[in-house]
Design an enzyme around this catalytic site. Structure first.
Site, PDB file in Angstrom:
ATOM      1  N   ASP A  76     -59.285  39.522 -31.078  1.00  0.00           N
ATOM      2  CA  ASP A  76     -57.957  40.122 -31.199  1.00  0.00           C
ATOM      3  C   ASP A  76     -56.955  39.016 -31.491  1.00  0.00           C
ATOM      4  O   ASP A  76     -56.932  37.983 -30.814  1.00  0.00           O
ATOM      5  CB  ASP A  76     -57.593  40.844 -29.896  1.00  0.00           C
ATOM      6  CG  ASP A  76     -56.330  41.682 -30.046  1.00  0.00           C
ATOM      7  OD1 ASP A  76     -56.160  42.309 -31.105  1.00  0.00           O
ATOM      8  OD2 ASP A  76     -55.525  41.716 -29.106  1.00  0.00           O
ATOM      9  N   ASN A  84     -45.655  39.512 -38.352  1.00  0.00           N
ATOM     10  CA  ASN A  84     -45.129  40.644 -39.118  1.00  0.00           C
ATOM     11  C   ASN A  84     -43.609  40.704 -39.047  1.00  0.00           C
ATOM     12  O   ASN A  84     -42.923  40.918 -40.053  1.00  0.00           O
ATOM     13  CB  ASN A  84     -45.717  41.953 -38.589  1.00  0.00           C
ATOM     14  CG  ASN A  84     -47.001  42.346 -39.292  1.00  0.00           C
ATOM     15  OD1 ASN A  84     -47.213  41.999 -40.447  1.00  0.00           O
ATOM     16  ND2 ASN A  84     -47.869  43.063 -38.604  1.00  0.00           N
ATOM     17  N   HIS A  89     -44.585  42.381 -43.565  1.00  0.00           N
ATOM     18  CA  HIS A  89     -45.923  42.968 -43.517  1.00  0.00           C
ATOM     19  C   HIS A  89     -46.853  42.416 -44.597  1.00  0.00           C
ATOM     20  O   HIS A  89     -48.074  42.409 -44.417  1.00  0.00           O
ATOM     21  CB  HIS A  89     -45.829  44.487 -43.627  1.00  0.00           C
ATOM     22  CG  HIS A  89     -45.248  45.122 -42.389  1.00  0.00           C
ATOM     23  ND1 HIS A  89     -45.947  45.245 -41.210  1.00  0.00           N
ATOM     24  CD2 HIS A  89     -44.013  45.640 -42.154  1.00  0.00           C
ATOM     25  CE1 HIS A  89     -45.184  45.832 -40.301  1.00  0.00           C
ATOM     26  NE2 HIS A  89     -44.002  46.071 -40.846  1.00  0.00           N
ATOM     27  N   ASP A  93     -50.504  41.224 -43.848  1.00  0.00           N
ATOM     28  CA  ASP A  93     -51.697  41.640 -44.594  1.00  0.00           C
ATOM     29  C   ASP A  93     -52.515  40.420 -45.022  1.00  0.00           C
ATOM     30  O   ASP A  93     -53.754  40.447 -45.001  1.00  0.00           O
ATOM     31  CB  ASP A  93     -51.292  42.439 -45.833  1.00  0.00           C
ATOM     32  CG  ASP A  93     -50.775  43.828 -45.480  1.00  0.00           C
ATOM     33  OD1 ASP A  93     -50.920  44.242 -44.315  1.00  0.00           O
ATOM     34  OD2 ASP A  93     -50.218  44.496 -46.376  1.00  0.00           O
ATOM     35  N   ASP A 120     -55.213  44.063 -35.848  1.00  0.00           N
ATOM     36  CA  ASP A 120     -55.755  42.711 -35.938  1.00  0.00           C
ATOM     37  C   ASP A 120     -56.949  42.546 -35.007  1.00  0.00           C
ATOM     38  O   ASP A 120     -57.212  41.454 -34.503  1.00  0.00           O
ATOM     39  CB  ASP A 120     -54.672  41.675 -35.621  1.00  0.00           C
ATOM     40  CG  ASP A 120     -54.046  41.888 -34.252  1.00  0.00           C
ATOM     41  OD1 ASP A 120     -54.162  43.005 -33.718  1.00  0.00           O
ATOM     42  OD2 ASP A 120     -53.427  40.947 -33.711  1.00  0.00           O
TER      43      ASP A 120
END
Length: 224
Positions: A76, A84, A89, A93, A120
């Site tokens: 994680d 972000n 974003h 990505d 994630d």
């Protein structure tokens, strides 16, 4: 050559000529269907398969491999929301893509599979020798955490990893191993224990909501 023989030869030629386009069309259709199935089973951002494929692959390993060598990991990202919020974003990505590519490279050299579980979160199942498993997993963490250079920025990546060894969870199925790895990861992430932490049977039976820990609904299915 007799006229009848010529006619038979021409007839066979016409049949072959007609069959070739049909065969090519069938081949193209098969390729298209396979591509569609691949796309349906793989996350378009990371390029990795999803939770069902991870569990199915884990079950195959549990039934065909020495359980002592089967390790299921939950990874994680740490600070992903901040990336972000700070950079947008598109940068987030790019982080997911980089993590997916790094996990894919690591698993490609082993009997292993990496999957994106949502956001994630990633899962990895791997056959690792007991004598070097912890070092191998630590090396994976180092590889995933390499800084990412994107759009003029250098991003420091960090992940928390939980480990479930099949040998520590005797007779448990893949979904219980994943639950254990998830709980172990959460304990590491919250600072309740240090990496590397190996999931216990109690971790594999930790309470959850919708197949996840309470407060982390995620995108997973409930356990059977």
């Amino acid at each position: 050559m007799p006229a009848t023989a010529v006619l038979r030869q021409r007839s066979r030629t016409f049949v072959i000529a007609a069959a070739v386009p049909l065969a090519l069309a069938a081949l193209a259709d098969d390729v298209r269907v396979r591509r569609q199935l691949h796309d349906a089973r793989h996350d378009p951002l990371s390029g990795l398969p999803g939770r069902p494929e991870l569990l199915a692959y884990t079950e195959r390993l549990l039934s065909t491999t020495d359980r002592a060598s089967v390790h299921l990991l939950m990874l994680d990202g740490n600070g992903f929301k901040a990336i972000n919020d700070t950079y947008g974003h598109a940068t987030g990505d790019a982080v997911i893509q980089a993590m997916g590519a790094r996990l894919a490279r690591w698993t490609a050299r082993r009997t292993a599979l990496a999957a994106r579980l949502g956001g994630d979160e990633f899962g990895v199942v791997a056959v690792l020798p007991l004598r070097s498993a912890r070092e191998d997993i630590a090396a994976l963490r180092d590889q995933v955490q390499q800084p990412l250079h994107h759009d003029g920025h250098t991003l420091d990546l960090a992940v928390s990893i939980g480990i479930a060894r099949a040998t520590d969870l005797p007779s448990e199925a893949a979904d219980r191993l994943l639950r254990g790895a998830d709980t172990a990861m959460y304990k590491v992430k919250k600072g309740h224990t240090e990496f590397p932490y190996l999931a216990t049977v109690a971790d594999a039976y930790a309470l959850s909501v919708n197949g996840r820990r309470a407060g982390r609904p995620g995108a997973h299915l409930p356990l059977a």
